[in-house]
Design a protein around this motif. Sequence first.
Motif, mmCIF file in Angstrom:
data_model
loop_
_atom_site.group_PDB
_atom_site.id
_atom_site.type_symbol
_atom_site.label_atom_id
_atom_site.label_comp_id
_atom_site.label_asym_id
_atom_site.label_seq_id
_atom_site.Cartn_x
_atom_site.Cartn_y
_atom_site.Cartn_z
ATOM 1 N N PRO A 1 3.005 3.788 60.573
ATOM 2 C CA PRO A 1 3.388 2.440 61.002
ATOM 3 C C PRO A 1 2.721 1.324 60.183
ATOM 4 O O PRO A 1 3.313 0.277 59.957
ATOM 5 N N GLU A 2 1.501 1.576 59.705
ATOM 6 C CA GLU A 2 0.779 0.510 58.993
ATOM 7 C C GLU A 2 0.946 0.578 57.470
ATOM 8 O O GLU A 2 0.326 -0.197 56.731
ATOM 9 N N THR A 3 1.788 1.487 56.972
ATOM 10 C CA THR A 3 1.971 1.632 55.524
ATOM 11 C C THR A 3 2.487 0.328 54.896
ATOM 12 O O THR A 3 3.430 -0.282 55.400
ATOM 13 N N GLU A 4 1.877 -0.063 53.792
ATOM 14 C CA GLU A 4 2.317 -1.267 53.069
ATOM 15 C C GLU A 4 3.637 -0.970 52.354
ATOM 16 O O GLU A 4 3.756 0.026 51.636
ATOM 17 N N MET A 5 4.620 -1.852 52.568
ATOM 18 C CA MET A 5 5.966 -1.624 52.033
ATOM 19 C C MET A 5 6.329 -2.688 50.994
ATOM 20 O O MET A 5 5.890 -3.833 51.082
ATOM 21 N N VAL A 6 7.151 -2.287 50.025
ATOM 22 C CA VAL A 6 7.664 -3.221 49.009
ATOM 23 C C VAL A 6 9.158 -2.955 48.817
ATOM 24 O O VAL A 6 9.654 -1.874 49.153
ATOM 25 N N LEU A 7 9.890 -3.927 48.262
ATOM 26 C CA LEU A 7 11.310 -3.741 47.957
ATOM 27 C C LEU A 7 11.446 -3.095 46.578
ATOM 28 O O LEU A 7 10.815 -3.531 45.617
ATOM 29 N N ASN A 8 12.285 -2.054 46.487
ATOM 30 C CA ASN A 8 12.524 -1.457 45.172
ATOM 31 C C ASN A 8 13.687 -2.175 44.466
ATOM 32 O O ASN A 8 14.199 -3.173 44.969
ATOM 33 N N ARG B 1 16.691 -3.108 46.376
ATOM 34 C CA ARG B 1 16.407 -3.970 47.540
ATOM 35 C C ARG B 1 16.232 -3.146 48.818
ATOM 36 O O ARG B 1 16.569 -3.589 49.914
ATOM 37 N N ILE B 2 15.723 -1.942 48.653
ATOM 38 C CA ILE B 2 15.433 -1.070 49.796
ATOM 39 C C ILE B 2 13.920 -0.967 49.931
ATOM 40 O O ILE B 2 13.200 -0.805 48.931
ATOM 41 N N LEU B 3 13.421 -1.047 51.164
ATOM 42 C CA LEU B 3 11.980 -0.934 51.393
ATOM 43 C C LEU B 3 11.484 0.477 51.099
ATOM 44 O O LEU B 3 12.114 1.467 51.484
ATOM 45 N N GLU B 4 10.355 0.541 50.402
ATOM 46 C CA GLU B 4 9.701 1.824 50.155
ATOM 47 C C GLU B 4 8.187 1.596 50.214
ATOM 48 O O GLU B 4 7.706 0.468 50.027
ATOM 49 N N PRO B 5 7.420 2.652 50.484
ATOM 50 C CA PRO B 5 5.964 2.481 50.506
ATOM 51 C C PRO B 5 5.446 2.027 49.138
ATOM 52 O O PRO B 5 5.972 2.447 48.101
ATOM 53 N N LYS B 6 4.417 1.178 49.157
ATOM 54 C CA LYS B 6 3.787 0.769 47.908
ATOM 55 C C LYS B 6 3.148 1.993 47.274
ATOM 56 O O LYS B 6 2.468 2.766 47.943
ATOM 57 N N LEU B 7 3.400 2.166 45.980
ATOM 58 C CA LEU B 7 2.957 3.379 45.288
ATOM 59 C C LEU B 7 1.431 3.450 45.228
ATOM 60 O O LEU B 7 0.780 2.616 44.605
ATOM 61 N N LYS B 8 0.899 4.440 45.926
ATOM 62 C CA LYS B 8 -0.549 4.694 45.905
ATOM 63 C C LYS B 8 -0.746 6.194 45.753
ATOM 64 O O LYS B 8 -0.228 6.981 46.554
ATOM 65 N N GLN B 9 -1.495 6.570 44.756
ATOM 66 C CA GLN B 9 -1.669 7.984 44.408
ATOM 67 C C GLN B 9 -2.065 8.880 45.596
ATOM 68 O O GLN B 9 -1.478 9.944 45.792
ATOM 69 N N PRO B 10 -3.017 8.456 46.440
ATOM 70 C CA PRO B 10 -3.440 9.350 47.537
ATOM 71 C C PRO B 10 -2.344 9.640 48.563
ATOM 72 O O PRO B 10 -2.444 10.607 49.320
ATOM 73 N N LEU B 11 -1.305 8.797 48.598
ATOM 74 C CA LEU B 11 -0.240 8.978 49.597
ATOM 75 C C LEU B 11 0.851 9.939 49.125
ATOM 76 O O LEU B 11 1.703 10.353 49.901
ATOM 77 N N ILE B 12 0.846 10.272 47.829
ATOM 78 C CA ILE B 12 1.904 11.123 47.275
ATOM 79 C C ILE B 12 1.721 12.567 47.760
ATOM 80 O O ILE B 12 0.622 13.115 47.724
ATOM 81 N N ARG B 13 2.819 13.158 48.219
ATOM 82 C CA ARG B 13 2.794 14.594 48.562
ATOM 83 C C ARG B 13 3.765 15.313 47.626
ATOM 84 O O ARG B 13 4.942 14.957 47.562
ATOM 85 N N PRO B 14 3.294 16.315 46.902
ATOM 86 C CA PRO B 14 4.188 17.041 45.993
ATOM 87 C C PRO B 14 5.380 17.624 46.743
ATOM 88 O O PRO B 14 5.266 18.033 47.902
#
Length: 198
Positions: free
Chosen positions: A93-100, A103-116
Motif C-alpha cells: 500500500p505504501e509503495t511509491e508510484m510513478v507514471l510510465n 501513462r500507467i502507474l508503476e512502482p518506482k524502480l528500486k533494486q531491492p524491490l525487484i523479484r526475479p
Amino acid sequence: MTLSRQEFRQQVRQLRQQLPHHFQQQAGLTLIEQFALLPELKFAQHIALYLSADGEIDTNPLIDWLWQQGKQVYLPVIHPFSKGHLLFLHYQPETEMVLNKYRILEPKLKQPLIRPLYQLDLICTPLVAFDSTGHRLGMGGGYYDRTLQPWFDSQRGPKPIGLAHDCQHVSKLPIEAWDVPLPKIVTPSTIWQWETAV
C-alpha cells in the motif's frame, strides 16, 4: 470477413471502455470469487498482477484481497535498459508510484524491490481479447509475450493466468508465431482452462 488484430483490438477496447462504472466495480469483486477457486492459489505466495487501465477489469479489489490472504503482490515495471521487457517489483500500500511512458502507474524502480521472474509463482496478465483456444491479444507491445516465453517453452517458472471481462471473449483471433496461449483465463463468470501437457 475476418477482422485484423488491430480491428479486434479497437473493437474490444471500445466495448470494455463503455462498461458502466458500477458494472466495473461489481466485475472486480466477482473476479475475486472465481480467482479464489484456482487450485494454484493455495501454494502461490508471490503473485504478479497489474493495475487496470483503459477499461480493463478492475484488479484493485483482487490485490486488496490477496494482501488480506497474506500473499505478496508484484507489479510490472518497464525495463529501463532491456527494450520490450518487464521487471516485477514488490507492491504494498505504501509503495511509491510513478507514471510510465504509457501513462500507467508503476512502482518506482528500486533494486531491492525487484523479484526475479523465476521466483514468482503466478503472473496475472492483462489482455485486450481472448479466444476459445486460449490465445490472447495484447496491446501490441509484446511485453507479456516475451515475459511468458520461457514458461511456454518449458512449462517452468511462474504460471500465467489471464484476467478479463466476459465481453473480451471472441471465438477466434488471428494468431502470430510469437503469440503465447494461456493455460487459464479468469473472468467474473468462469475459469477458462486449456491445460497443456507438461
